[in-house]
Design an enzyme around this catalytic site. Structure first.
Site, PDB file in Angstrom:
ATOM      1  N   ASP A   8     -21.081 -11.347  66.314  1.00  0.00           N
ATOM      2  CA  ASP A   8     -22.434 -11.681  65.891  1.00  0.00           C
ATOM      3  C   ASP A   8     -22.572 -11.385  64.398  1.00  0.00           C
ATOM      4  OD1 ASP A   8     -25.187 -12.261  66.034  1.00  0.00           O
ATOM      5  OD2 ASP A   8     -25.651 -10.148  66.366  1.00  0.00           O
ATOM      6  N   ASP A  10     -26.037 -11.134  62.372  1.00  0.00           N
ATOM      7  CA  ASP A  10     -27.170 -10.274  62.049  1.00  0.00           C
ATOM      8  C   ASP A  10     -27.248  -9.105  63.023  1.00  0.00           C
ATOM      9  OD1 ASP A  10     -27.470 -12.377  60.377  1.00  0.00           O
ATOM     10  OD2 ASP A  10     -29.413 -13.048  61.138  1.00  0.00           O
TER      11      ASP A  10
END
Length: 380
Positions: A8, A10
């Site tokens: 991922d 953020d």
């Protein structure tokens, strides 16, 4: 088969920026602590492809124009690239939660190409900060590394039973050092099984190269068991060896076939050879004896044997079988072994040989924190 780290962006590579959670200016870009340092080590030392998977709510709409996103995103990638951190692929979902898009995490709509024989999803990981990342791992058939300060198991509609989480989440942490150390640890923990059956013997062996030196040895020859236990203990290779042989005839087939099978599984365990030292050498004194073993895991079989025994047998093991054991191992493990032992006590001689052999193996298979093949030819 390629192993993948689905990462991922953020909250995992860079820190989130509430309340909008949109990283649309340079001032909002703050990298997760130590992420660049430890991602660099993962790239340099371990064998994973990096794939970025990120939800960017409403990207391309008036609330989140693409002109505000791409310069920042490309800037982040540029910084990572300067440190050798490159993503083989980047998947960005632009939908909003209410659309329930199949491409939005934890949906796998963007990632169907990874359900292919080229990829080893069962040994891949999703690294992310949200439960949607954990569920993505579950949906992909991967394991989850959940990185965040607070690991809350009841997040809105994505809440699932804790027992299901335990099957997916292999690590909960709030720092990238733990991620790196875990991935490095499991890269060494590989259990390999092998069985060789003939009309004369049935040999079953399980080894874990980077273990604790634990063993369960049963060959029907007590002194041979003792020597193999020494091999396991001093090499730190976890080793289970169960041999059923035609001892009613003699000891030859049991010892020979155990050596062949052990060499085969050892070769199978180190067949990649990237990042190992390759060479090992060790001398062991044992009272009146001194034994030296030098070996090369270079892919060529050769045994040089310079020792003599005065006794016909030690325990129930014929001393003539010791050279045969190492010759058989060298042939099936595809390695050079040079053994030299001096002394008067035959028990001390062969035990010190096995201990020196174990320590030489331990040295040769040691990881050196690179992914290089230990050959100037580029081939072993």
């Amino acid at each position: 088969m390629k192993k993948i780290l689905f990462i991922d962006r953020d909250g995992t590579i860079i820190q989130e920026f509430p309340p909008t959670y949109q990283i649309d200016t340079l001032e909002k870009v703050n990298f997760y602590p130590k992420v660049i340092f430890f991602l660099t080590k993962i790239v340099d030392e371990l064998d994973y492809d990096l794939v970025m998977v990120t939800n960017q709510d409403g990207l391309g709409t008036e609330k989140f124009p693409e002109k505000n996103f791409w310069p920042i995103h490309n800037h982040i990638l540029k910084i990572l690239k300067t440190e050798g951190i490159n993503f083989s692929s980047i998947h960005i979902d632009k939908s909003i939660p209410e659309e329930n898009s199949s491409t939005r995490k934890p949906g796998i709509g963007m990632l169907t190409s990874y359900f292919h024989s080229d990829y080893d999803l069962s040994n891949s990981f999703v690294i992310g900060d949200r439960i949607t990342d954990v569920l993505l791992a579950k949906n992909l058939g991967c394991k989850s590394i959940w990185i965040r300060k607070n690991h809350n198991l009841s997040e809105k509609k994505f809440s699932i039973e804790k027992k299901n989480f335990k099957k997916v989440i292999v690590l909960k942490t709030d720092n990238w050092k733990n991620v790196y150390e875990y991935l490095k640890y499991i890269s060494h923990k590989k259990l390999v099984k092998h069985r060789r059956t003939t009309l004369e013997t049935d040999v079953r062996i399980t080894i874990q190269l980077y273990g604790e030196g634990k063993s369960d040895i049963k060959t029907g020859l007590d002194f041979f068991d003792h020597l193999l236990e020494q091999l396991s203990f001093h090499s730190m290779i976890d080793m289970n060896i169960h041999t059923k042989g035609d001892l009613n005839i003699d000891e030859h087939h049991t010892i020979e076939d155990t050596a062949i099978t052990l060499g085969e599984i050892f070769h199978k365990s180190i067949i990649d050879k990237k990042g190992i030292e390759r060479y090992g050498f060790f001398s062991v004194p044992m009272d009146d004896c001194l034994s030296t073993v030098v070996l090369d895991l270079g892919g060529r079989s050769e045994l040089s044997w310079k020792t003599k025994f005065l006794s016909e047998k030690i325990g129930k093991v014929p001393t003539e079988m010791f050279i045969h054991f190492f010759k058989s191992f060298s042939s099936s493990a595809k390695c050079n072994i040079h053994i030299h032992s001096t002394g008067k006590n035959d028990h001390h001689k062969i035990e010190s040989i096995f201990k020196a052999f174990a320590r030489a193996i331990k040295m040769a298979i040691k990881k050196n924190n690179t992914k290089k093949l230990p050959s100037s030819k580029g081939l072993l």
